[in-house]
Design a protein around this motif. Structure first.
Motif, PDB file in Angstrom:
ATOM      1  N   GLY A 232       0.790  -1.201  -0.014  1.00 40.46           N
ATOM      2  CA  GLY A 232       0.089   0.061   0.050  1.00 40.46           C
ATOM      3  C   GLY A 232       0.954   1.214   0.066  1.00 40.46           C
ATOM      4  N   SER A 236      -2.672   4.007   4.030  1.00 42.45           N
ATOM      5  CA  SER A 236      -3.453   2.832   3.586  1.00 42.45           C
ATOM      6  C   SER A 236      -2.383   1.754   3.491  1.00 42.45           C
ATOM      7  CB  SER A 236      -4.196   3.126   2.454  1.00 42.45           C
ATOM      8  OG  SER A 236      -5.280   4.108   2.748  1.00 42.45           O
ATOM      9  N   MET A 258      -3.657  -2.140  -0.904  1.00 42.67           N
ATOM     10  CA  MET A 258      -4.167  -0.848  -0.742  1.00 42.67           C
ATOM     11  C   MET A 258      -3.517  -0.056  -1.683  1.00 42.67           C
ATOM     12  SD  MET A 258      -6.613  -0.712   1.812  1.00 42.67           S
ATOM     13  CE  MET A 258      -6.466   0.069   3.474  1.00 42.67           C
ATOM     14  N   SER A 259      -4.427   0.997  -2.084  1.00 38.70           N
ATOM     15  CA  SER A 259      -3.962   2.311  -3.072  1.00 38.70           C
ATOM     16  C   SER A 259      -3.317   1.698  -4.403  1.00 38.70           C
ATOM     17  CB  SER A 259      -2.838   3.078  -2.263  1.00 38.70           C
ATOM     18  OG  SER A 259      -3.407   3.199  -0.972  1.00 38.70           O
ATOM     19  N   ASP A 305      -7.848   3.944  -1.888  1.00 38.96           N
ATOM     20  CA  ASP A 305      -7.040   4.450  -0.830  1.00 38.96           C
ATOM     21  C   ASP A 305      -7.910   5.464   0.088  1.00 38.96           C
ATOM     22  OD1 ASP A 305      -3.819   5.850  -0.262  1.00 38.96           O
ATOM     23  OD2 ASP A 305      -5.513   7.152   0.145  1.00 38.96           O
TER      24      ASP A 305
END
Lengths: 436, 194
Positions: A232, A236, A258-259, A305
């Motif tokens: 991530g 996040s 994440m992200s 995110d």
């Protein structure tokens, strides 16, 4: 491939026997707990802090900070929140059914770090299979020495009770959940105190963590907080279990770093949502549960995110994305979401209890052709009484956030699709009837 | 049978013992009573009140807050059709209307033969199989009108008896270990699982 990060919480859910102790042990089960007991409490807490694990229930509060609000000597109870009821969210459902031992191991690691001797998993009542598998897993875990007295020969002991809910969305709110666990109606408690860390179950200091949050702990302890934080970006970290539903070819759950993935990827990539039905185009999508304001096609390139979605005026919330194509009547969608909140209002606060009902009636009148042009302003005025300013994040006139969540879909529909709503008035009914 | 029978009472006492405070067992005990009778009879609520140390009115007052607890009789199969956003987008209202026609009842009603109660449910967290349905809290999906017909046929013929337990039965697995609360007194020793 969108991201090559290996799954963390869904690593074993593809196996037929993932819910059994045998299947769990064959895939590294309870290694995290053994490692935690070797590391000691302080080091486990340090790893979780290093992981920057954000709560996966919806609010996204850092788990480590939740743990350290009080000295650990004071914390009496741990409650794992598995009362998943936010519409279009179905990740905890998957985890309790397909990997109940992971939930138990995660809860046990959390309890060890907190120095707690009694924990509860509050499992949504409608998850009958999940309750059966969690109960069977508790029986197995005790026999294996992973629960009960002197866990794996250490000086740490824990009892864990699987507690069934009985059908009430509001019990996902952590203070309502504690009331329910005390055998009462699920009425959210008046704040302050804002966190059950101060006054929780039976008035004692209590930590409440989501099922997905604790399911990450065995991996974090085994691989280290730094390895988790390396996934991530920014705040996040790690992976997250997203639930995709609505008008996509491949609705389902997807655990993604994440992200690193955008909403466009999630909805359209052939390995993920697979796009919309032939000939359909995207009208709007809800980025994080029905409490979240909607996005349109122009927000597709936002990353999954927490920070980025927050800055764009909505929230990643419970990680559930609902896709609406051009055949969708947005008024009907807003009505159905409003009806949900009205039905699930606990009734303590007037703006939520009454306002939700008024809004539902106005939306229904518009959809059925009895609406007036002024109804749009009336809707926004009623929303303003529940959440003054109808801003994001919402202002609150109520004990909990259920009420202030009502305006999200209505304000989205009025702001993004004003003309379509007015067409309902002009044509005396829904212009999209029969579109699908 | 309206009061809790011996078997249900045994399970109820074991459940009460798990909690640091016995009122916490109120909702689990309501589920146990429903497993016995399909719904919460006034006599069962009296028994629960006594077991958890509250008045029968408090049991009723708590039970009526929750969707899964029935203070009036329901059919042998409680068919709950989710109509929330994800299922609605996938045709849940068509399924619900078809269910009303097929069963000859409106939402909230029970068929005359006592076989089916129809409910319009909020999100059941089965959105990847929308529109989804629960029968006695067991999942089916996606369920379009033809699939609903097949489901009703199978339920009526008993073909799904293995999958769908009698109404009110929530959890068919019984806890067999550590049957007393840890509380401040410490955690109970592990017992052998059968």
């Amino acid at each position: 491939m969108i991201t090559d990060a290996a799954p963390i919480v869904t690593a074993r859910v593809g196996h037929d026997d993932s819910h059994t102790l045998e299947g769990y042990l064959a895939t590294g089960g309870y290694e995290g707990l053994r490692r935690a007991l070797e590391l000691g409490r302080d080091q486990v807490r340090a790893e979780v802090d290093a992981a920057s694990l954000l709560g996966r229930g919806g609010a996204g509060f850092p788990a480590g900070r939740k743990w350290s609000m009080l000295g650990r000597a004071d914390v009496t109870y741990l409650v794992v929140n598995g009362d998943e009821s936010e519409p279009a969210t179905f990740k905890d459902h998957l985890l309790v059914e397909r990997d109940p031992h992971q939930v138990i191991e995660g809860a046990t690691i959390a309890a060890y770090a907190l120095g707690v001797a009694q924990a509860f998993v509050f499992c949504r009542g409608e998850f009958a299979l999940g309750l059966e598998r969690l109960t069977a897993a508790v029986n197995e875990a005790y026999a294996h020495g992973a629960l009960g007295r002197s866990i794996f020969g250490s000086d740490f002991s824990l009892d864990l009770v699987i507690h069934p809910g009985a059908g009430a969305y509001i019990c996902g709110e952590e203070t309502a959940l504690l009331e329910s666990l005390e055998g009462k109606r699920g009425f959210p408690r008046i704040k302050p105190p804002y966190f059950p860390a101060a006054i929780g179950l039976y008035g004692a200091p209590t930590v409440v963590n989501n099922v997905e949050t604790v399911s990450n702990l065995p991996w974090i302890v085994r691989h280290g907080g730094a390895a988790f934080a390396a996934l991530g970006t920014g705040s996040s970290t790690g992976t997250r279990l997203f639930a995709l539903s609505g008008h996509v070819r491949r609705p389902g759950w997807y655990e993604l770093e994440m992200s690193k993935v955008t909403f466009r990827d999630l909805i359209f990539d052939p390995s993920l949502g697979g796009g919309l039905a032939e000939g359909r185009s995207l009208k709007a999508f809800i980025p994080g549960g029905v409490s979240a304001p909607w996005f349109g096609p122009e927000q597709l390139d936002l990353g999954l995110d927490q920070e980025a979605v927050g800055k764009a005026g909505s929230m990643l919330g419970s990680g559930s994305v609902v896709v609406m194509d051009d055949s969708t009547c947005v008024l009907r969608a807003a009505w159905r979401i409003t009806r949900f909140f009205h039905r699930e209002s606990c009734g303590q606060c007037t703006p939520c209890r009454e306002g939700g009902g008024w809004l539902e009636k106005i939306l229904r009148r518009l959809e059925e052709g009895g609406g007036r042009e002024e109804d749009l302003d009336l809707l926004m005025d009623a929303c303003d009484n529940i959440a003054p300013g109808v801003s994001w994040p919402p202002q609150q006139t109520t004990i909990c956030v259920l009420g202030p969540s009502i305006p999200s879909s209505i304000a989205s529909a009025v702001r993004m699709f004003r003309d379509e709503l007015l067409l309902h008035v002009k044509e005396g009914g829904c212009p999209l009837r029969g579109a699908r | 049978m309206a009061h809790l029978d011996d078997e249900t009472r045994r399970k109820a006492l074991a459940t009460v013992a798990l909690y640091p405070e016995r009122r916490s067992a109120l909702i689990p005990l309501c589920h146990l009573a429903q497993a016995q009778d399909g719904w919460l009879t006034p006599e069962a609520m009296e028994d629960i009140a006594e077991l958890v140390g509250v008045t029968p009115a408090e049991v009723r007052g708590t039970a009526t807050f929750y969707d899964m607890l029935h203070t009036e009789p329901v059919g042998r199969y409680v068919v709950a059709v989710c109509t929330n956003i994800a299922c609605m987008l996938s045709g849940a209202y068509e399924t619900l209307e078809h269910a009303e026609e097929r069963l000859g009842v409106h939402v909230g009603q029970t068929t005359e033969d006592g076989m089916f109660t129809l409910e319009d449910a909020e999100c059941l967290a089965g959105c990847d199989k929308a529109p989804c349905i629960q029968v006695n809290h067991r999942f089916f999906g996606p369920v379009d009108p033809p699939a609903l017909d097949r489901l009703v046929d199978d339920l009526a013929s008993g073909a799904l008896d293995e999958v769908v337990p009698p109404h009110g039965v929530l959890c068919r697995v019984e806890r067999t270990v550590g049957l007393e609360a840890a509380g401040a007194a410490g955690v109970p020793a592990a017992e052998e699982a059968p």
